[in-house]
Design an enzyme around this catalytic site. Sequence first.
Site, PDB file in Angstrom:
ATOM      1  N   ASP A  43       0.849  -1.204   0.000  1.00  0.00           N
ATOM      2  CA  ASP A  43       0.000   0.000   0.000  1.00  0.00           C
ATOM      3  C   ASP A  43       0.878   1.246   0.000  1.00  0.00           C
ATOM      4  O   ASP A  43       1.391   1.653   1.040  1.00  0.00           O
ATOM      5  CB  ASP A  43      -0.900   0.007   1.243  1.00  0.00           C
ATOM      6  CG  ASP A  43      -2.112  -0.896   1.065  1.00  0.00           C
ATOM      7  OD1 ASP A  43      -2.450  -1.628   1.994  1.00  0.00           O
ATOM      8  OD2 ASP A  43      -2.712  -0.873  -0.027  1.00  0.00           O
ATOM      9  N   ASP A 183     -10.621  -4.638  -1.459  1.00  0.00           N
ATOM     10  CA  ASP A 183      -9.606  -4.270  -0.474  1.00  0.00           C
ATOM     11  C   ASP A 183     -10.240  -3.346   0.554  1.00  0.00           C
ATOM     12  O   ASP A 183     -10.753  -2.289   0.219  1.00  0.00           O
ATOM     13  CB  ASP A 183      -8.462  -3.550  -1.198  1.00  0.00           C
ATOM     14  CG  ASP A 183      -7.397  -3.031  -0.264  1.00  0.00           C
ATOM     15  OD1 ASP A 183      -6.431  -2.421  -0.761  1.00  0.00           O
ATOM     16  OD2 ASP A 183      -7.519  -3.221   0.960  1.00  0.00           O
TER      17      ASP A 183
HETATM   18  C1  DX5 Z   1      -6.638   1.247   2.631  1.00  0.00           C
HETATM   19  C2  DX5 Z   1      -5.747   0.034   2.598  1.00  0.00           C
HETATM   20  C3  DX5 Z   1      -6.350  -1.073   3.435  1.00  0.00           C
HETATM   21  C4  DX5 Z   1      -5.484  -2.269   3.545  1.00  0.00           C
HETATM   22  C5  DX5 Z   1      -6.275  -3.439   4.085  1.00  0.00           C
HETATM   23  O1  DX5 Z   1      -6.053   2.271   1.937  1.00  0.00           O
HETATM   24  O2  DX5 Z   1      -5.566  -0.385   1.253  1.00  0.00           O
HETATM   25  O3  DX5 Z   1      -7.570  -1.414   2.850  1.00  0.00           O
HETATM   26  O4  DX5 Z   1      -4.966  -2.590   2.313  1.00  0.00           O
HETATM   27  O5  DX5 Z   1      -6.523  -3.142   5.408  1.00  0.00           O
HETATM   28  P1  DX5 Z   1      -7.643  -3.926   6.259  1.00  0.00           P
HETATM   29  O6  DX5 Z   1      -7.710  -5.345   5.741  1.00  0.00           O
HETATM   30  O7  DX5 Z   1      -7.145  -3.852   7.671  1.00  0.00           O
HETATM   31  O8  DX5 Z   1      -8.912  -3.176   6.026  1.00  0.00           O
END
Ligand code: DX5
Length: 234
Positions: A43, A183
């Site tokens: 990310d 995601d």
């Molecule tokens: C947001 C991120 C999150 C991450 C996943 O910008 O992209 O979505 O990847 O995080 P969780 O699974 O904790 O929501």
Amino acid sequence: MTDLPGVLPDILIAPSVLPADFSRLGDECASLEAAGVDRIQWDVMDGRFVPNLTFGADVIASCRDRVSVPFEAHLMIEQPDHLLASFVNAGCSIIIVHAEACLHLHRTLAAIRELGASPAVALNPHTPIDSLSHVLDLLDMVLVMTVNPGFGGQAYIPTMEPKVRATRQLLDTADHWIDLEVDGGISAATVAGAARAGANVLISGSAMFKHAGGRAAAVTELRDLARAAWAARG
Ligand code: DX5
């Protein structure tokens, strides 16, 4: 990836490294590979497109040789064009740009393909899927965000499921298979709804890192739930 109508696609489980111990990222990648993940999502945040700042291509490159699973770069950055090559050279084989951050999305996706990587586009919760209609031929994957980007640990937005369903229907009009990734807030409680709606690539951060049974158990649970939900789509 399957391209035969009616044949189950690969259900891919990928962690976001956002919740990882950043002082041990190489070891964390090795642990995730050992747990059976299909690939690893980085990310990348610039503090402008999203209100958070993470890491750049050099950090990703430092972990590339620790594992063999593919890396995907989720570029939550403004005007990504000038950094595409850096992330490909760092070892990312899938480059995800946000439609909202690209002034010339068609040109950006073509540039990713030209660099030898798989082009993918992400849509924030508010962004209509119509923005995909004229670039399907350039895409290998679409990411429908199920949270507002910038932070891990947020609540899954269930009202995104009709959007996932509509996106799958749109992608099925293309002359090749296009993966549909979700995601944000993906866990044992939400993965089936996302897969039933048509997502075949599931990103999990918090739920995977905090799973009581550990990362391998998290991967297996998410994959089994997603496969069962996809098969029940009819
Ligand atoms: C947001 C991120 C999150 C991450 C996943 O910008 O992209 O979505 O990847 O995080 P969780 O699974 O904790 O929501």
